[in-house]
Design an enzyme around this catalytic site. Structure first.
Site, PDB file in Angstrom:
ATOM      1  N   HIS A  34       0.821  -1.210   0.000  1.00 20.43           N
ATOM      2  CA  HIS A  34       0.000   0.000   0.000  1.00 20.43           C
ATOM      3  C   HIS A  34       0.857   1.262   0.000  1.00 20.43           C
ATOM      4  O   HIS A  34       0.515   2.247  -0.658  1.00 20.43           O
ATOM      5  CB  HIS A  34      -0.916  -0.015   1.223  1.00 20.43           C
ATOM      6  CG  HIS A  34      -1.905   1.106   1.258  1.00 20.43           C
ATOM      7  ND1 HIS A  34      -2.991   1.168   0.419  1.00 20.43           N
ATOM      8  CD2 HIS A  34      -1.971   2.224   2.033  1.00 20.43           C
ATOM      9  CE1 HIS A  34      -3.692   2.260   0.682  1.00 20.43           C
ATOM     10  NE2 HIS A  34      -3.083   2.927   1.648  1.00 20.43           N
ATOM     11  N   HIS A  80     -10.129   3.696  -0.811  1.00 23.99           N
ATOM     12  CA  HIS A  80     -10.432   3.216   0.538  1.00 23.99           C
ATOM     13  C   HIS A  80     -11.290   1.971   0.390  1.00 23.99           C
ATOM     14  O   HIS A  80     -12.442   1.924   0.809  1.00 23.99           O
ATOM     15  CB  HIS A  80     -11.131   4.298   1.359  1.00 23.99           C
ATOM     16  CG  HIS A  80     -10.399   4.637   2.613  1.00 23.99           C
ATOM     17  ND1 HIS A  80     -11.011   4.902   3.805  1.00 23.99           N
ATOM     18  CD2 HIS A  80      -9.060   4.724   2.864  1.00 23.99           C
ATOM     19  CE1 HIS A  80     -10.105   5.163   4.729  1.00 23.99           C
ATOM     20  NE2 HIS A  80      -8.910   5.058   4.179  1.00 23.99           N
TER      21      HIS A  80
END
EC number: 6.3.5.3
Length: 714
Positions: A34, A80
């Site tokens: 990430h 998200h």
């Protein structure tokens, strides 16, 4: 998730000792997929990111583009995804909050949001539950902070059943003198944390986002989801404005993935920083240890580099807006990243090694295959009703009507059109009408049916589609940001599809002369249901000389022209999604840049009353969306496939001067007359290769078809 053994060996070799608990946790999160882009970074060099309009390109919290004389726009996007599956309301809400803070950290004021949402099959109760929670979270946060949501997309596909996607883009505005970056400016300056207090929410969020979702993720991973407070964010927006106005900020970072550790490590990559004491961080929970303080992803927090003599002034402004403020560190030049806790050094590592030392992955990749042509076509009336009523093609009014899209009084073209347009009042003459003000335009989205069919061609078409959306409202694209979503890259077929969307999107943007100035990568979007389709969300920013744009609704008194001509390939179409079968994806235009530029000019012609691109559902849906109670159309197309093909780079133009439109596109694109508009309120379609002739639907019937989402959700 723990620090991989190979990574631990690399860290031990660099430090000359075992890492402390806090160091191991920092490396685990900052070296995660990430944060470090270990599998995707080798592919991202495919993108071009420079042009004469680009002021700040990839690498900062947001890109900066010059959109007019003396005015800059910031542009960024983030995902998200995992949090929105576990907790759809808070997951989506904090996604909005994060991208808004990325805008603030550049010195800009946020003026527009675009949300691109992807869910499993709409017929599934769980998909509708996620849709409801995500939309409520976006509207609650965006409406409360006063930033309009003006654009975006929503798609449904079985591949997202166990892993929805929530991608959010934000545009901000600033003058050149207000620009702030993340590059630390001067040794001796202080590091000041401003915003909400730090708690334990969101711990391990970066590592959580770098692994597949487990079957029990909705319960077991809930602590990794942040909880947002939009009213604190609104105060932070105003605090940031006051700090910039007063000239108190030397550099800034939003606290997002990996919390304070992530934000400060990003500053480390550009300067040198020592966090003197984690104990100084204002906290809302007692007994937090150094690891928790460094990695908590509590929301509504910013870190600023401030001259020592200005720390008290920063604190006064923060207190004015009822926000916490902590002087926590000092910019140094020794090349070390050092953190203390209770008087002990808990982190002491080379700054660049911590921020940029993660080794990249070299993964095998399978080339996706081109699908065969194998389908049976239904009857015309059955096909039309099914496609127009499908959740992907149906009206998204139930979604966007929950968003405040007019706050800020800039929105000139609202959601529901091909692209949104906002007025740049700063560049308008004081006595000019709003319609005469120059503007910026925004379009965003991706079609998973396209990239599931052929990843490269579908991603290329995504670039063309978003640029065509801008052209339909009279704007020309100047920059793009992407959110590249994929499954587990360790699976060679999944990684091959991901690599194909990167190349397709890069080539499409290059051929459009649109620099990709920033973005986000989200991998490991796998679940018990399998990997998601490779999803290259693209947000494109454009400029226009006037915000007075044609709409998609027919006026009822013109000739209807199809720019780009007919195509009969059905690969990636909603028709095949509804009725089954396979086909190759349609060809993409060879001169996409010229086509888009010409369409943008034609859209501003006085003889043109409506422009609408052809995309989801093909020509059938384009015509259905243009129908009103007072305006209808009588059209003829050569085949059923031509009616439902979703070939990119095409648009329907309603005009009273068809010769002028043809002349404008001479040598650029085919222009085919498909019929005329009238005041009947009825859509009549004649198909050349259908023996039973055509069909006709009145406005009420078509409007009823298009209410699929609202009918199920209200």
């Amino acid at each position: 998730m723990t620090l991989a053994e190979s990574d631990r060996e690399r860290v031990v070799g660099e430090l000359g000792r075992d890492p402390t608990r806090a160091e191991a946790a920092l490396f685990e999160n900052l070296w995660s997929e990430h944060c470090a882009y270990r599998s995707s970074l080798p592919l991202l060099s495919a993108f071009d990111s420079e042009s004469e309009d680009v002021v700040v390109g990839p690498g900062d919290d947001a890109a900066v583009i010059e959109v007019g004389d003396g005015i800059y726009a910031t542009f960024g996007v983030e995902s998200h995804n995992h949090p929105s599956y576990v907790d759809p309301f808070d997951g989506a809400a904090t996604g909005v909050g994060g991208i808004v803070r990325d805008t603030l950290s550049m010195g800009a004021y946020p003026v527009a949001l675009a949300d691109c949402l992807y869910f499993g099959g709409f017929e599934r109760e769980h998909s509708r539950y996620l849709l409801d929670g995500v939309v409520e979270g976006i509207s609650h946060y965006g409406n409360a902070i006063g930033v309009p949501t003006v654009s975006g997309s929503t798609a449904f596909h079985e591949g997202y059943e166990g892993n929805p996607l929530v991608n959010v883009a934000c545009v901000g505005l600033l003058s050149p003198d207000r620009l702030v970056t993340a590059e630390a400016q001067r040794p001796g300056n202080r590091l000041v944390l401003v915003g909400n207090s730090t708690g334990r929410d969101g711990l391990g969020g970066a590592s959580f986002a770098s692994e597949d979702l487990a079957e029990d993720a909705e319960t077991e991973d809930r602590p990794a989801v942040q909880v947002g407070d939009p009213y604190a964010e609104k105060r932070l927006v105003e605090t940031n404005e006051a700090l910039i106005d007063a000239g108190l900020v030397q550099s800034a970072r939003d606290l997002g993935a990996a919390g304070l550790g992530g934000a400060s490590s990003e500053l480390v990559a550009k300067g040198r920083l020592a966090v003197a004491s984690t104990n100084a961080v204002h906290q809302r929970e007692p007994g937090m240890n150094a690891t928790e303080i460094l990695l908590a992803e509590s929301q509504e927090r910013m870190v600023y580099e401030v001259d020592p003599e200005n720390v008290d002034a920063v604190r006064e402004i923060a207190e004015k807006y009822d926000l916490g403020c902590s002087d926590i560190g000092e910019v140094t030049v020794d090349g070390r990243y050092v953190c203390e806790f209770d008087g002990d050094v808990v982190v002491d590592a080379p700054a660049e090694f911590l921020a940029d030392g993660a080794p990249l992955n070299d993964l095998p990749m399978e080339t996706p295959e081109t699908p065969a042509t194998d389908y049976d076509l239904p009857a015309l009336a059955e096909a039309f009703e099914a496609v127009v009523a499908s959740p992907n093609a149906a009206s998204k009014r139930w979604i966007y009507r929950q968003y405040d899209h007019e706050v800020g009084a800039r929105t000139a073209v609202r959601p529901g059109e091909d692209g949104a347009v906002l007025a740049l009042r700063e560049l308008a003459d004081a006595d000019a009408a709003v319609a005469d003000a120059p503007g910026i335009a925004l379009a965003a989205g991706a079609n998973p049916n396209w990239t599931a069919c052929e990843p490269y061609a579908g991603a290329y078409a995504t670039a063309v589609e978003n640029a065509t959306n801008l052209a339909a409202v009279g704007a020309e694209p100047v920059a793009a940001v992407d959110c590249l979503n994929g499954g587990n890259p360790e699976k060679s077929d999944v990684y091959g599809g991901f690599g194909a969307i990167v190349d397709g999107l890069a080539d499409g943007c290059r051929d459009l002369s649109v620099p990709v100035v920033g973005g986000n990568v989200s991998l490991y979007n796998d679940s018990e249901a399998g990997p998601i389709p490779p999803t290259p969300t693209l947000a494109v920013l454009g400029t226009t000389d006037t915000v007075d744009a044609p709409g998609s609704a027919l006026a009822g008194d013109g000739t209807l022209l199809l720019v780009g001509g007919h195509d009969e390939r059905l690969g990636g179409s909603e028709l095949l999604a509804e009725f089954g079968g396979s086909d190759a994806f349609p060809e993409v235009p060879e001169n996409a840049g010229d086509l888009v530029a010409t369409l943008a000019r034609v859209a501003g012609d006085d003889s043109v009353s409506a422009v609408h691109d052809v995309s989801d559902g093909g020509l059938a849906v384009t015509l259905a969306e243009g129908l009103t109670a007072d305006a209808g159309a009588d059209v003829s197309v050569p085949s059923l496939a031509a009616l439902f093909s979703e070939a990119p780079g095409r648009a329907v133009v309603e005009t009273t001067d068809p010769a002028a439109v043809r002349a404008a596109f001479d040598g650029v694109a085919d222009v085919v007359e498909i019929g005329s508009s009238d005041d009947s309120g009825t859509l009549a379609i004649d198909i050349g290769d259908v023996e039973s002739g055509g069909v006709a639907f009145d406005h009420d019937a078509v409007a009823a078809f298009r209410e699929t989402i609202a009918a199920a959700m209200e």
